[in-house]
Design a protein around this motif. Sequence first.
Motif, PDB file in Angstrom:
ATOM      1  N   PHE A  97      51.976  40.987  35.730  1.00 19.32           N
ATOM      2  CA  PHE A  97      50.737  41.322  35.029  1.00 19.32           C
ATOM      3  C   PHE A  97      49.972  42.334  35.872  1.00 19.32           C
ATOM      4  CE2 PHE A  97      51.837  37.052  33.556  1.00 19.32           C
ATOM      5  CZ  PHE A  97      51.825  37.248  32.184  1.00 19.32           C
ATOM      6  N   ALA A  98      49.995  43.609  35.435  1.00 22.62           N
ATOM      7  CA  ALA A  98      49.481  44.710  36.251  1.00 22.62           C
ATOM      8  C   ALA A  98      47.996  44.583  36.565  1.00 22.62           C
ATOM      9  CB  ALA A  98      49.754  46.042  35.553  1.00 22.62           C
ATOM     10  N   GLY A  99      47.196  43.987  35.672  1.00 19.31           N
ATOM     11  CA  GLY A  99      45.761  43.892  35.888  1.00 19.31           C
ATOM     12  C   GLY A  99      45.336  42.734  36.759  1.00 19.31           C
ATOM     13  N   ASP A 100      46.266  41.818  37.061  1.00 16.40           N
ATOM     14  CA  ASP A 100      45.946  40.655  37.870  1.00 16.40           C
ATOM     15  C   ASP A 100      46.344  40.883  39.328  1.00 16.40           C
ATOM     16  OD1 ASP A 100      44.866  39.165  35.816  1.00 16.40           O
ATOM     17  OD2 ASP A 100      46.780  38.248  35.277  1.00 16.40           O
ATOM     18  N   TYR A 156      55.715  50.631  43.918  1.00 14.48           N
ATOM     19  CA  TYR A 156      56.809  50.015  43.159  1.00 14.48           C
ATOM     20  C   TYR A 156      57.622  49.046  44.025  1.00 14.48           C
ATOM     21  CZ  TYR A 156      61.029  49.558  40.338  1.00 14.48           C
ATOM     22  OH  TYR A 156      62.088  49.046  39.624  1.00 14.48           O
ATOM     23  N   GLY A 157      57.927  49.447  45.243  1.00 16.67           N
ATOM     24  CA  GLY A 157      58.703  48.570  46.113  1.00 16.67           C
ATOM     25  C   GLY A 157      57.971  47.280  46.424  1.00 16.67           C
ATOM     26  N   GLU A 158      56.652  47.366  46.541  1.00 18.37           N
ATOM     27  CA  GLU A 158      55.855  46.155  46.770  1.00 18.37           C
ATOM     28  C   GLU A 158      55.860  45.263  45.531  1.00 18.37           C
ATOM     29  OE1 GLU A 158      52.700  48.036  50.010  1.00 18.37           O
ATOM     30  OE2 GLU A 158      52.359  48.297  47.847  1.00 18.37           O
ATOM     31  N   ARG A 159      55.882  45.876  44.359  1.00 18.46           N
ATOM     32  CA  ARG A 159      55.962  45.076  43.134  1.00 18.46           C
ATOM     33  C   ARG A 159      57.272  44.293  43.079  1.00 18.46           C
ATOM     34  NH1 ARG A 159      53.200  48.757  38.297  1.00 18.46           N
ATOM     35  NH2 ARG A 159      51.586  49.690  39.609  1.00 18.46           N
ATOM     36  N   ARG A 160      58.341  44.917  43.531  1.00 14.69           N
ATOM     37  CA  ARG A 160      59.625  44.211  43.601  1.00 14.69           C
ATOM     38  C   ARG A 160      59.518  42.989  44.507  1.00 14.69           C
ATOM     39  NH1 ARG A 160      63.318  44.582  39.659  1.00 14.69           N
ATOM     40  NH2 ARG A 160      63.777  46.737  39.108  1.00 14.69           N
ATOM     41  N   ARG A 161      58.808  43.149  45.601  1.00 14.09           N
ATOM     42  CA  ARG A 161      58.636  42.016  46.515  1.00 14.09           C
ATOM     43  C   ARG A 161      57.759  40.924  45.913  1.00 14.09           C
ATOM     44  NH1 ARG A 161      56.702  43.800  52.217  1.00 14.09           N
ATOM     45  NH2 ARG A 161      56.290  45.888  51.411  1.00 14.09           N
ATOM     46  N   VAL A 162      56.746  41.320  45.129  1.00 17.33           N
ATOM     47  CA  VAL A 162      55.917  40.312  44.456  1.00 17.33           C
ATOM     48  C   VAL A 162      56.773  39.519  43.469  1.00 17.33           C
ATOM     49  CG1 VAL A 162      53.959  39.907  42.924  1.00 17.33           C
ATOM     50  CG2 VAL A 162      53.792  41.643  44.698  1.00 17.33           C
ATOM     51  N   GLU A 163      57.623  40.211  42.720  1.00 18.34           N
ATOM     52  CA  GLU A 163      58.476  39.500  41.767  1.00 18.34           C
ATOM     53  C   GLU A 163      59.391  38.517  42.494  1.00 18.34           C
ATOM     54  OE1 GLU A 163      60.713  40.645  37.682  1.00 18.34           O
ATOM     55  OE2 GLU A 163      61.418  41.706  39.453  1.00 18.34           O
ATOM     56  N   LEU A 164      59.908  38.923  43.645  1.00 20.68           N
ATOM     57  CA  LEU A 164      60.722  38.013  44.439  1.00 20.68           C
ATOM     58  C   LEU A 164      59.890  36.832  44.915  1.00 20.68           C
ATOM     59  CD1 LEU A 164      63.456  37.447  45.771  1.00 20.68           C
ATOM     60  CD2 LEU A 164      62.725  38.859  47.705  1.00 20.68           C
ATOM     61  N   ALA A 165      58.631  37.082  45.275  1.00 19.50           N
ATOM     62  CA  ALA A 165      57.744  36.002  45.705  1.00 19.50           C
ATOM     63  C   ALA A 165      57.496  35.010  44.576  1.00 19.50           C
ATOM     64  CB  ALA A 165      56.417  36.577  46.203  1.00 19.50           C
ATOM     65  N   VAL A 166      57.314  35.513  43.347  1.00 20.80           N
ATOM     66  CA  VAL A 166      57.112  34.635  42.193  1.00 20.80           C
ATOM     67  C   VAL A 166      58.302  33.690  42.042  1.00 20.80           C
ATOM     68  CG1 VAL A 166      56.901  34.533  39.678  1.00 20.80           C
ATOM     69  CG2 VAL A 166      55.601  36.242  40.965  1.00 20.80           C
TER      70      VAL A 166
END
Length: 252
Positions: A97-100, A156-166
């Motif tokens: 969720f990009a806004g959160d 973008y690379g940080e977003r990949r890491r957030v998805e892995l964290a989820v």
Amino acid sequence: MMTAPGSEYALEVLNLNKAFGGLVVTRDVSLKVRPGERRLIIGPNGAGKTTLFNQISGDLQPNSGFVRLFGADITYLPPYKRAHCGLSRTYQIITLFAGDTLEHNVSLGLLGLQRTRWQMWRPMSAYRDLATEARRTLDTVGLLHLADHPISDIAYGERRRVELAVALAQKPRVLLLDEPLAGLSNTERSTVQSLIASISRETTVIMIEHDMDTALNLAETVTLLNYGRVIVDGDRDAVITDERTREVYLGT
């Protein structure tokens, strides 16, 4: 859901078939993955890799066949119940969720695992245990310092890491990673590779990836798919040197 007595596999896929209209996408696919194993799924574009993951995770129902998690039949369970059984995944296309904030995204992933009923009028700030766990997991992927930033503000690379964290925050017993290195720079790829390599052996990891050099460093066993069928399956080195792999995937 309890592990079935005598089960020796973390994940079993048995004779899985899926067709869309007249197009058959998976054809009698069978896999047996042991606990703690690092399995790589490879194949050309359109081979059925993501469709296979979607059937394992419950995003798609197979036309026939079975999916078992630690011996328990999960073939017709919805995705959230599979998460309760210990199955988690990431997606080829990032689904955050990009806004959160980063913390909020990870907390939402944890919310679905709560045994108590979620009340929509209750603010997320009331779920302090989720926030604490979210921040702990963000720390493991090196993003705690960005916990209060919105997803739209990070690279973008940080977003990949957030998805892995989820996915990791759910403490999965089986983790499906769908092209976790896609679109990353060399530096970002190295960071995510190290994170995947550091995942505890209590979690079985099954990964789809086209970056062969990096992925093969993480894998012990490899399954090659082509036109929805398993062509070669087994030890990493044996699969990579197999003539069928060179013909189908490596183009030699």
